[in-house]
Write a protein that holds these residues in place. Structure first.
Motif, PDB file in Angstrom:
ATOM      1  N   GLY A 175      18.678  -9.119   9.907  1.00 34.90           N
ATOM      2  CA  GLY A 175      19.430  -8.729   8.722  1.00 34.90           C
ATOM      3  C   GLY A 175      19.084  -7.318   8.269  1.00 34.90           C
ATOM      4  N   PHE A 176      19.766  -6.887   7.252  1.00 33.52           N
ATOM      5  CA  PHE A 176      19.603  -5.542   6.686  1.00 33.52           C
ATOM      6  C   PHE A 176      18.216  -5.387   6.079  1.00 33.52           C
ATOM      7  N   LYS A 177      17.527  -4.283   6.379  1.00 32.28           N
ATOM      8  CA  LYS A 177      16.200  -4.014   5.808  1.00 32.28           C
ATOM      9  C   LYS A 177      16.247  -2.699   5.035  1.00 32.28           C
ATOM     10  N   PRO A 178      15.972  -2.725   3.715  1.00 35.57           N
ATOM     11  CA  PRO A 178      15.943  -1.471   2.958  1.00 35.57           C
ATOM     12  C   PRO A 178      14.926  -0.501   3.556  1.00 35.57           C
ATOM     13  N   ASN A 179      15.196   0.772   3.367  1.00 37.07           N
ATOM     14  CA  ASN A 179      14.324   1.801   3.920  1.00 37.07           C
ATOM     15  C   ASN A 179      13.102   1.992   3.018  1.00 37.07           C
ATOM     16  N   GLU A 180      12.082   1.180   3.258  1.00 35.31           N
ATOM     17  CA  GLU A 180      10.846   1.289   2.481  1.00 35.31           C
ATOM     18  C   GLU A 180       9.662   1.352   3.446  1.00 35.31           C
ATOM     19  N   ALA A 181       8.926   2.428   3.388  1.00 36.45           N
ATOM     20  CA  ALA A 181       7.745   2.561   4.242  1.00 36.45           C
ATOM     21  C   ALA A 181       6.583   1.757   3.663  1.00 36.45           C
ATOM     22  N   SER A 182       5.609   1.446   4.509  1.00 28.91           N
ATOM     23  CA  SER A 182       4.393   0.791   4.018  1.00 28.91           C
ATOM     24  C   SER A 182       3.531   1.795   3.257  1.00 28.91           C
ATOM     25  N   SER A 183       2.716   1.290   2.353  1.00 30.80           N
ATOM     26  CA  SER A 183       1.678   2.122   1.755  1.00 30.80           C
ATOM     27  C   SER A 183       0.522   2.234   2.749  1.00 30.80           C
ATOM     28  N   VAL A 184      -0.016   3.439   2.904  1.00 31.50           N
ATOM     29  CA  VAL A 184      -1.131   3.656   3.826  1.00 31.50           C
ATOM     30  C   VAL A 184      -2.418   3.793   3.015  1.00 31.50           C
ATOM     31  N   ILE A 185      -3.398   2.947   3.343  1.00 29.09           N
ATOM     32  CA  ILE A 185      -4.657   2.904   2.602  1.00 29.09           C
ATOM     33  C   ILE A 185      -5.805   3.180   3.560  1.00 29.09           C
ATOM     34  N   ASP A 186      -6.545   4.233   3.290  1.00 25.91           N
ATOM     35  CA  ASP A 186      -7.695   4.614   4.125  1.00 25.91           C
ATOM     36  C   ASP A 186      -8.930   3.872   3.615  1.00 25.91           C
ATOM     37  N   LEU A 187      -9.502   3.036   4.494  1.00 27.18           N
ATOM     38  CA  LEU A 187     -10.694   2.252   4.131  1.00 27.18           C
ATOM     39  C   LEU A 187     -11.925   2.726   4.898  1.00 27.18           C
ATOM     40  N   THR A 188     -11.910   3.977   5.360  1.00 24.53           N
ATOM     41  CA  THR A 188     -13.038   4.461   6.161  1.00 24.53           C
ATOM     42  C   THR A 188     -14.165   5.020   5.301  1.00 24.53           C
ATOM     43  N   ARG A 196      -0.612   7.303   1.498  1.00 25.06           N
ATOM     44  CA  ARG A 196       0.836   7.355   1.272  1.00 25.06           C
ATOM     45  C   ARG A 196       1.223   6.178   0.399  1.00 25.06           C
ATOM     46  N   GLN A 197       1.868   6.467  -0.705  1.00 25.13           N
ATOM     47  CA  GLN A 197       2.361   5.385  -1.549  1.00 25.13           C
ATOM     48  C   GLN A 197       3.739   4.973  -1.061  1.00 25.13           C
ATOM     49  N   GLY A 198       3.853   3.743  -0.639  1.00 23.86           N
ATOM     50  CA  GLY A 198       5.130   3.195  -0.209  1.00 23.86           C
ATOM     51  C   GLY A 198       5.353   1.875  -0.903  1.00 23.86           C
ATOM     52  N   LYS A 199       5.879   0.929  -0.156  1.00 27.04           N
ATOM     53  CA  LYS A 199       6.100  -0.399  -0.715  1.00 27.04           C
ATOM     54  C   LYS A 199       4.750  -1.066  -0.981  1.00 27.04           C
ATOM     55  N   GLY A 200       4.680  -1.855  -2.040  1.00 26.33           N
ATOM     56  CA  GLY A 200       3.441  -2.574  -2.343  1.00 26.33           C
ATOM     57  C   GLY A 200       2.655  -1.914  -3.459  1.00 26.33           C
ATOM     58  N   ASP A 201       2.013  -2.730  -4.262  1.00 31.83           N
ATOM     59  CA  ASP A 201       1.248  -2.247  -5.420  1.00 31.83           C
ATOM     60  C   ASP A 201      -0.149  -1.808  -4.979  1.00 31.83           C
ATOM     61  N   THR A 202      -0.481  -0.567  -5.258  1.00 35.00           N
ATOM     62  CA  THR A 202      -1.822  -0.069  -4.933  1.00 35.00           C
ATOM     63  C   THR A 202      -2.639   0.251  -6.181  1.00 35.00           C
TER      64      THR A 202
END
Length: 207
Positions: A175-188, A196-202
């Protein structure tokens, strides 16, 4: 080369025979497009170097472009990434979900997908299709956005076929997927860093 076939799949309850078909494609070095909890991804077996090279060619990406991969659970993440207690707490809270976590790599990770400073980008998406694929394959699956070489992110299976189908072997239509990138979280480091702030609450990571 003929364009890849499109197979409609239930996004919440993916049919086992369709997952098996996709896994056979991955096992034989194929590239597939599939929906995740963010957007459509292009994927291959993490351990198939030629298939990874095909992804770079298809998307016309420089080899410096970093590829992430999907794991089915936290136990599998810890095989491919070094997860300390602080990182583990974040992963437990945020998975499955629309996040890419940057972590130090273990020796199991192929050189081709190592990032700078020997890190990896790992995803545990809230996507029954993506998780079924990696469980059935029993290997992590490369996950990079289904974007055309001009950068346009393709959000519909038929658009993916039109623009990228010549280089794919199978397209799973969830099905159709909205154009939303993931949020990138550096845990190093000592504290989580939102790269990168994308989809999802950070917001709860920045306390």
């Amino acid at each position: 080369m003929a364009a890849a076939p499109i197979v409609e799949i239930d996004p919440q309850h993916p049919q086992p025979r369709l997952i098996e078909r996709a896994v056979q494609t991955l096992s034989s070095g194929g590239l597939i497009a599939f929906p995740t909890d963010t957007y459509y991804a292009i994927g291959c077996d993490l351990f198939d170097k030629r298939a990874i090279e095909r992804i770079y060619q298809l998307k016309q990406l420089p080899r410096s472009h970093e590829l992430s991969f999907i794991c089915p659970d936290l136990a599998e993440v810890s095989r491919y990434a070094i997860v300390d207690n602080a990182a583990y707490r974040v992963l437990r809270r945020k998975t499955p979900g629309p996040f890419t976590f940057v972590l130090p790599a273990t020796r199991l990770v192929p050189d081709l997908v190592l990032r700078r400073q020997k890190t990896v980008g790992v995803r545990l998406p809230d996507s029954p299709i993506a998780l079924a694929l990696v469980r059935a394959l029993a290997h992590p699956v490369i996950s990079t956005s289904a974007a055309a070489p001009d950068g346009e992110v393709l959000i519909d299976a038929h658009d993916i076929k039109e623009r990228l189908g010549h280089g794919l072997d199978l397209i799973l239509d969830g099905g159709f997927k909205p154009n939303e990138a993931s949020s990138v979280i550096d845990l190093t480091g000592p504290e989580p860093v939102v790269v990168r702030q994308g989809k999802g609450d950070t917001s709860d990571l920045l306390l």
